[in-house]
Design a protein around this motif. Structure first.
Motif, mmCIF file in Angstrom:
data_model
loop_
_atom_site.group_PDB
_atom_site.id
_atom_site.type_symbol
_atom_site.label_atom_id
_atom_site.label_comp_id
_atom_site.label_asym_id
_atom_site.label_seq_id
_atom_site.Cartn_x
_atom_site.Cartn_y
_atom_site.Cartn_z
ATOM 1 N N LEU A 249 49.679 -27.497 47.601
ATOM 2 C CA LEU A 249 49.159 -26.953 48.866
ATOM 3 C C LEU A 249 48.549 -25.571 48.656
ATOM 4 C CD1 LEU A 249 51.940 -28.031 51.399
ATOM 5 C CD2 LEU A 249 49.546 -28.765 51.406
ATOM 6 N N LEU A 250 49.202 -24.767 47.777
ATOM 7 C CA LEU A 250 48.713 -23.394 47.543
ATOM 8 C C LEU A 250 47.323 -23.386 46.917
ATOM 9 C CD1 LEU A 250 51.958 -21.632 46.243
ATOM 10 C CD2 LEU A 250 50.791 -21.239 48.431
ATOM 11 N N LYS A 251 46.937 -24.498 46.305
ATOM 12 C CA LYS A 251 45.630 -24.533 45.613
ATOM 13 C C LYS A 251 44.536 -25.181 46.460
ATOM 14 C CE LYS A 251 47.911 -24.662 41.118
ATOM 15 N NZ LYS A 251 48.663 -25.611 40.273
ATOM 16 N N LEU A 252 44.898 -25.594 47.670
ATOM 17 C CA LEU A 252 43.882 -26.241 48.529
ATOM 18 C C LEU A 252 42.973 -25.196 49.160
ATOM 19 C CD1 LEU A 252 45.492 -29.133 50.623
ATOM 20 C CD2 LEU A 252 44.145 -29.263 48.512
ATOM 21 N N PRO A 253 41.684 -25.467 49.257
ATOM 22 C CA PRO A 253 40.761 -24.511 49.880
ATOM 23 C C PRO A 253 40.853 -24.553 51.403
ATOM 24 C CG PRO A 253 39.580 -26.494 49.295
ATOM 25 C CD PRO A 253 40.989 -26.683 48.816
ATOM 26 N N ASN A 254 40.434 -23.457 52.016
ATOM 27 C CA ASN A 254 40.291 -23.450 53.466
ATOM 28 C C ASN A 254 39.013 -24.222 53.806
ATOM 29 O OD1 ASN A 254 40.730 -22.860 56.125
ATOM 30 N ND2 ASN A 254 40.730 -20.630 55.869
ATOM 31 N N ILE A 255 38.916 -24.688 55.030
ATOM 32 C CA ILE A 255 37.689 -25.368 55.471
ATOM 33 C C ILE A 255 36.630 -24.290 55.737
ATOM 34 C CG2 ILE A 255 36.700 -26.916 57.220
ATOM 35 C CD1 ILE A 255 39.043 -28.173 55.678
ATOM 36 N N PRO A 256 35.447 -24.390 55.125
ATOM 37 C CA PRO A 256 34.460 -23.329 55.315
ATOM 38 C C PRO A 256 33.728 -23.426 56.658
ATOM 39 C CG PRO A 256 33.590 -24.991 53.816
ATOM 40 C CD PRO A 256 34.996 -25.401 54.152
ATOM 41 N N TYR A 257 33.239 -22.321 57.099
ATOM 42 C CA TYR A 257 32.427 -22.155 58.314
ATOM 43 C C TYR A 257 31.231 -23.108 58.237
ATOM 44 C CZ TYR A 257 28.803 -19.393 60.837
ATOM 45 O OH TYR A 257 27.779 -18.969 61.635
#
Ligand SMILES: Nc1ncnc2c1ncn2[C@@H]1O[C@H](COS(=O)(=O)NC(=O)[C@@H](N)CO)[C@@H](O)[C@H]1O
Length: 419
Positions: A98-106
């Motif tokens: 989970l710590l390596k998952l990216p945020n969803i970009p704008y």
């Protein structure tokens, strides 16, 4: 970090974000682990409930049943504990993924692999028309003996600097000026250490991906932060924050340390890219509302632009691409200042919205207007970082005879028209 429920319901969006941010993710394994952990937890709860039900009915049970009931209760408890023990490393593995998952970009961010996909959204300030060949900042420094860039190498190695005379004064004046300007905008000035624990880097997002960029002091179990953002993200970790009177706003001042491991050969001349520098950081913890975040993003950007306008430095605002914005960002706008000797704009500020990606890692929560406890949103932006800002400042304001005329905002602070 993303919410597991969100990932389950929006698997494709997470996979797309990973593609757009050049991040390798294995959602099959992650979701299988998640299902296994949830299944085990349900079984543990069932076993615990069975044991409790037996215990509850034990007193009124017929004497001849008590032995059997006792055995079953004990067995249920033992099975639950055994399951729990077996789950510990699976839960750790799940958290590590989970710590390596990216945020969803704008959605408005240019989609692309790196800074070449960044887009200029606005250009401010007329470029200087010198009428002579401008010197670069190193030449100006050498001509005015404003720093020692060579002796210091045998003391401290490459990418180090020591300012002297009026330039040494100017760096401290700039930091104080920026801190006071951001404080005047309602941010609490705060000085934070760069020496911080490993957890702080995990919560802020620098770890686990960028250890190689970070100085470590193994004897003290401490690491050196490259930005006040690291300490500020962890300052309130675990608290239920009161945001009813608005967001928590910090103007954080700290020394910053970066190994620049990935920058071999880049910006080796002068002050653009060094191992140790100072920075005033803007930091926001606000309610988890996209419009509120977006409003603070705009305010952080405007404050940084105000400082550059006061410094009379031409600049451009960049919409950063999905591949360049980094793992945790929802949106990032860099500001690039004009560097005459390079005839290029170079990044001097970086303004980011992370939604609850950091707050989830740092366990930053608040009670919303309906009394529900939720993860907050966090944002950060550079107010001013030195010595990098000195490069456009010196070069844009130089005179033909190699002096530097100070911007009006700094003249009273430096006691004169010239540096
Ligand atoms: N190695 C370096 N040497 C000099 N200045 C640097 C260095 N690395 C970063 N900076 C300065 O620090 C600013 C912020 O760095 S950043 O990584 O882009 N962003 C952050 O650290 C965020 N916390 C916002 O400040 C940069 O825009 C630049 O002005």
């Amino acid at each position: 970090m993303l919410d597991l429920a969100f990932i389950r319901q929006n698997r494709d969006a997470v996979a797309l974000a990973a593609t757009q941010k050049n991040v390798a993710v294995d959602l099959d394994t992650l979701l299988a682990l998640d299902a296994e952990v949830r299944g085990a937890k349900a079984e543990i709860d069932r076993l615990r409930a069975e044991r409790n039900a037996i215990s509850a009915g034990f007193k009124t049970a017929a004497p001849e049943e008590k032995a059997e009931l006792g055995r079953r209760a004990k067995e249920a408890g033992a099975q639950a504990s055994e399951l729990e023990a077996g789950m510990a490393d699976k839960e750790q593995a799940l958290r590590d993924m989970l710590l390596k998952l990216p945020n969803i970009p704008y959605p408005g961010a240019p989609v692309g692999p790196d800074e070449n996909s960044n887009v200029v959204v606005r250009t401010e300030g007329a470029l200087p028309d010198f009428g002579f060949t401008p010197r670069d900042h190193v030449e100006l420094i050498e001509k005015n003996d404003w720093a020692d860039l060579s002796r210091i190498v045998q003391v401290a190695g490459s990418r180090q600097y020591c300012l002297k005379g009026r330039l040494a004064i100017l760096e401290t004046v700039l930091m104080s000026w920026a801190l006071q300007k951001i404080a005047a905008a309602g941010f609490t000035p705060i000085t934070v250490p760069a020496l911080v624990r490993e957890d702080a880097f995990v919560r802020q997002g620098q770890f686990p991906g960028h250890r190689e960029e970070t100085y470590q002091l193994p004897n003290d179990d401490l690491w050196l932060a490259g930005t006040a953002e690291v300490a500020l993200t962890s300052l309130h970790t675990g608290e239920i924050l009161d945001l009813s009177n608005g967001p928590i706003l910090y103007a954080g001042y700290s020394p910053c340390f970066r190994r620049e491991a990935g920058s071999a050969g880049r910006d080796v001349r002068g002050l653009l890219r060094v191992h140790q520098f100072v920075k005033v950081e803007q930091y926001v913890i606000c309610e988890a509302d996209e419009a509120v975040s977006a409003d603070w993003h705009a305010r952080l950007l405007a404050l940084a632009e105000e400082l550059l306008t006061d410094l009379e430095i031409p600049y451009q605002v960049i919409e950063t691409s999905t591949g360049d914005m980094g793992l945790g960002k929802y949106r990032m706008n860099d500001i690039e200042s004009w560097v005459p000797s390079l005839a290029k704009y170079r990044e001097t500020h970086s303004c980011s919205t992370l939604h609850d990606w950091q707050a989830r890692r740092a366990n930053l929560r608040y009670r919303d207007s309906e009394g529900k406890v939720r993860f907050a949103h966090t944002l950060n932006n550079t107010a001013l970082a030195s010595p990098r800002i000195l490069v456009p400042l010196l070069e844009n304001h130089q005179t033909e005879d190699g002096r530097v005329r100070l911007p009006k905002a700094l003249q009273p602070l430096m006691g004169g028209e010239y540096l």
